[in-house]
Design a protein around this motif. Structure first.
Motif, PDB file in Angstrom:
ATOM      1  N   LYS A 111     -43.649  20.237 -28.063  1.00 30.21           N
ATOM      2  CA  LYS A 111     -42.859  19.478 -28.835  1.00 30.21           C
ATOM      3  C   LYS A 111     -42.184  19.849 -30.223  1.00 30.21           C
ATOM      4  CE  LYS A 111     -41.417  14.671 -29.787  1.00 30.21           C
ATOM      5  NZ  LYS A 111     -41.773  13.431 -29.943  1.00 30.21           N
ATOM      6  N   TYR A 154     -45.937  22.436 -21.991  1.00 34.11           N
ATOM      7  CA  TYR A 154     -47.174  21.768 -22.268  1.00 34.11           C
ATOM      8  C   TYR A 154     -47.740  21.242 -21.261  1.00 34.11           C
ATOM      9  CZ  TYR A 154     -50.737  19.134 -25.133  1.00 34.11           C
ATOM     10  OH  TYR A 154     -51.829  18.651 -25.454  1.00 34.11           O
ATOM     11  N   LYS A 155     -46.853  20.531 -20.282  1.00 37.93           N
ATOM     12  CA  LYS A 155     -47.604  20.008 -18.986  1.00 37.93           C
ATOM     13  C   LYS A 155     -48.038  20.815 -18.013  1.00 37.93           C
ATOM     14  CE  LYS A 155     -46.087  16.391 -15.479  1.00 37.93           C
ATOM     15  NZ  LYS A 155     -44.874  15.725 -14.932  1.00 37.93           N
ATOM     16  N   TYR A 171     -57.953  20.196 -33.765  1.00 41.99           N
ATOM     17  CA  TYR A 171     -56.964  19.205 -34.083  1.00 41.99           C
ATOM     18  C   TYR A 171     -57.275  18.849 -35.673  1.00 41.99           C
ATOM     19  CZ  TYR A 171     -53.973  14.925 -33.955  1.00 41.99           C
ATOM     20  OH  TYR A 171     -52.954  13.866 -33.961  1.00 41.99           O
ATOM     21  N   ALA A 204     -47.882  17.098 -31.346  1.00 46.75           N
ATOM     22  CA  ALA A 204     -47.295  15.768 -31.370  1.00 46.75           C
ATOM     23  C   ALA A 204     -48.395  14.694 -31.132  1.00 46.75           C
ATOM     24  CB  ALA A 204     -46.230  15.827 -30.444  1.00 46.75           C
ATOM     25  N   PRO A 205     -48.300  13.497 -31.365  1.00 46.09           N
ATOM     26  CA  PRO A 205     -49.335  12.592 -31.231  1.00 46.09           C
ATOM     27  C   PRO A 205     -49.400  12.361 -29.558  1.00 46.09           C
ATOM     28  CG  PRO A 205     -48.107  11.719 -33.002  1.00 46.09           C
ATOM     29  CD  PRO A 205     -47.440  13.092 -32.584  1.00 46.09           C
ATOM     30  N   GLU A 206     -48.444  12.567 -28.774  1.00 49.64           N
ATOM     31  CA  GLU A 206     -48.397  12.170 -27.318  1.00 49.64           C
ATOM     32  C   GLU A 206     -49.227  13.256 -26.806  1.00 49.64           C
ATOM     33  OE1 GLU A 206     -43.759  13.018 -28.577  1.00 49.64           O
ATOM     34  OE2 GLU A 206     -45.805  12.314 -29.469  1.00 49.64           O
ATOM     35  N   GLU A 207     -48.780  14.378 -27.299  1.00 48.40           N
ATOM     36  CA  GLU A 207     -49.693  15.518 -26.827  1.00 48.40           C
ATOM     37  C   GLU A 207     -51.248  15.493 -26.740  1.00 48.40           C
ATOM     38  OE1 GLU A 207     -46.197  19.035 -27.463  1.00 48.40           O
ATOM     39  OE2 GLU A 207     -47.719  18.816 -29.025  1.00 48.40           O
ATOM     40  N   GLU A 209     -52.657  12.431 -26.929  1.00 47.59           N
ATOM     41  CA  GLU A 209     -52.956  11.462 -26.315  1.00 47.59           C
ATOM     42  C   GLU A 209     -53.101  11.973 -24.574  1.00 47.59           C
ATOM     43  OE1 GLU A 209     -54.117   8.521 -26.975  1.00 47.59           O
ATOM     44  OE2 GLU A 209     -54.114   9.424 -29.271  1.00 47.59           O
ATOM     45  N   MET A 210     -52.258  12.759 -24.299  1.00 48.55           N
ATOM     46  CA  MET A 210     -52.227  13.576 -23.139  1.00 48.55           C
ATOM     47  C   MET A 210     -53.684  13.892 -22.378  1.00 48.55           C
ATOM     48  SD  MET A 210     -49.684  15.998 -21.100  1.00 48.55           S
ATOM     49  CE  MET A 210     -48.143  15.349 -21.599  1.00 48.55           C
ATOM     50  N   ARG A 212     -56.640  13.666 -24.445  1.00 47.05           N
ATOM     51  CA  ARG A 212     -57.768  13.209 -25.229  1.00 47.05           C
ATOM     52  C   ARG A 212     -59.265  12.788 -24.333  1.00 47.05           C
ATOM     53  NH1 ARG A 212     -58.497  10.935 -30.243  1.00 47.05           N
ATOM     54  NH2 ARG A 212     -56.433  11.051 -30.661  1.00 47.05           N
TER      55      ARG A 212
END
Length: 251
Positions: A111, A154-155, A171, A204-207, A209-210, A212
């Motif tokens: 992202k 990324y996915k 991180y 990105a935070p959502e990356e 979380e995906m 974690r």
């Protein structure tokens, strides 16, 4: 001693045959002569010490003097998932991580990546990056040439990493080297390791979380590292840990 890679079928019982662009390099750039010693590796990782016996316009033949018993490879295969950086930083990253033992480099569009590559640009970049990987493999006496993959989303990268045994994500918001040390000490010989590195803007935070719940978040220290430094730092730490476990001198 200069090193060259050959196809498996170009290694006979007593000699090897070098073909392609390396012939011109040996003949006209290095100006090597019969009798000079070289190191030759096959694509499957067999290493030979050889003496050049014949140089022609289309091939170089070298007699096998010795088969090297030990590989120069790490006891685990490391896959670097690198967030696409700006400018020519990817060339530096590939060169240095190949020297440190990476087996595959996967450029990843994240992202916060500034760089956007279409298929045509990506193919051109990968061709250039693969040449850098091969040159670095020769310089550092690797037993194989690491592969640079086409860029992934990324996915796609997360899905590709699912097949690997260990998944590490350095991180900046993860604190404490004890967790990093524990994660690396648990790695066993022969396992495959994914290392995810964010781009200049970080993950990105959502990356985060995906991944974690399925990857291990680790710290590389109290300082914030640039994207072109983080992968090198991670591989240096991994290399020390892995080779310490398998080198009898460190027992």
């Amino acid at each position: 001693m200069y090193q060259f890679f050959i196809e498996d079928e170009n290694a006979a019982e007593d000699f090897v045959t070098i073909e392609g662009s390396d012939v011109n390099h040996i003949k006209n750039v290095l100006r090597m002569k019969p009798g000079e010693k070289i190191r030759v590796c096959t694509r499957n990782g067999q290493n030979y010490f050889c003496s050049i016996s014949d140089i022609t316009e289309s091939f170089v033949r070298a007699d096998i003097l010795e088969k090297e018993a030990e590989s120069t490879e790490l006891p685990c295969r490391i896959y670097l998932f690198q967030g696409l950086p700006k400018n020519d930083k990817m060339e530096w990253i590939i060169q240095k991580t190949v020297e440190l033992g990476v087996c595959e480099v996967i450029p990843v569009a994240m992202k916060n990546c500034v760089v956007k590559l279409d298929d045509k640009k990506a193919k051109s970049k990968v061709t250039r990056w693969q040449a850098i990987a091969e040159s670095a493999a020769k310089q550092s006496k690797r037993s194989l040439i690491p592969e640079v993959k086409m860029p992934m989303s990324y996915k796609e990268a997360v899905a590709y990493a699912k097949k690997l045994d260990v998944k590490l994500v350095p991180y900046e918001n993860e604190h404490g080297m004890a967790g990093t040390k524990a994660a690396m000490e648990q790695i066993k010989k022969g396992e495959s390791i994914a290392v995810f590195i964010g781009p200049e803007g970080g993950f990105a935070p959502e990356e985060i979380e995906m991944v974690r719940d399925e990857m291990q978040l680790i710290s590389l220290g109290r300082r914030i590292l640039r994207t072109e430094t983080a992968g090198i730092a991670a591989l240096a730490i991994l290399g020390y840990q892995l080779e310490s476990q398998t080198d009898g001198r460190d027992e």
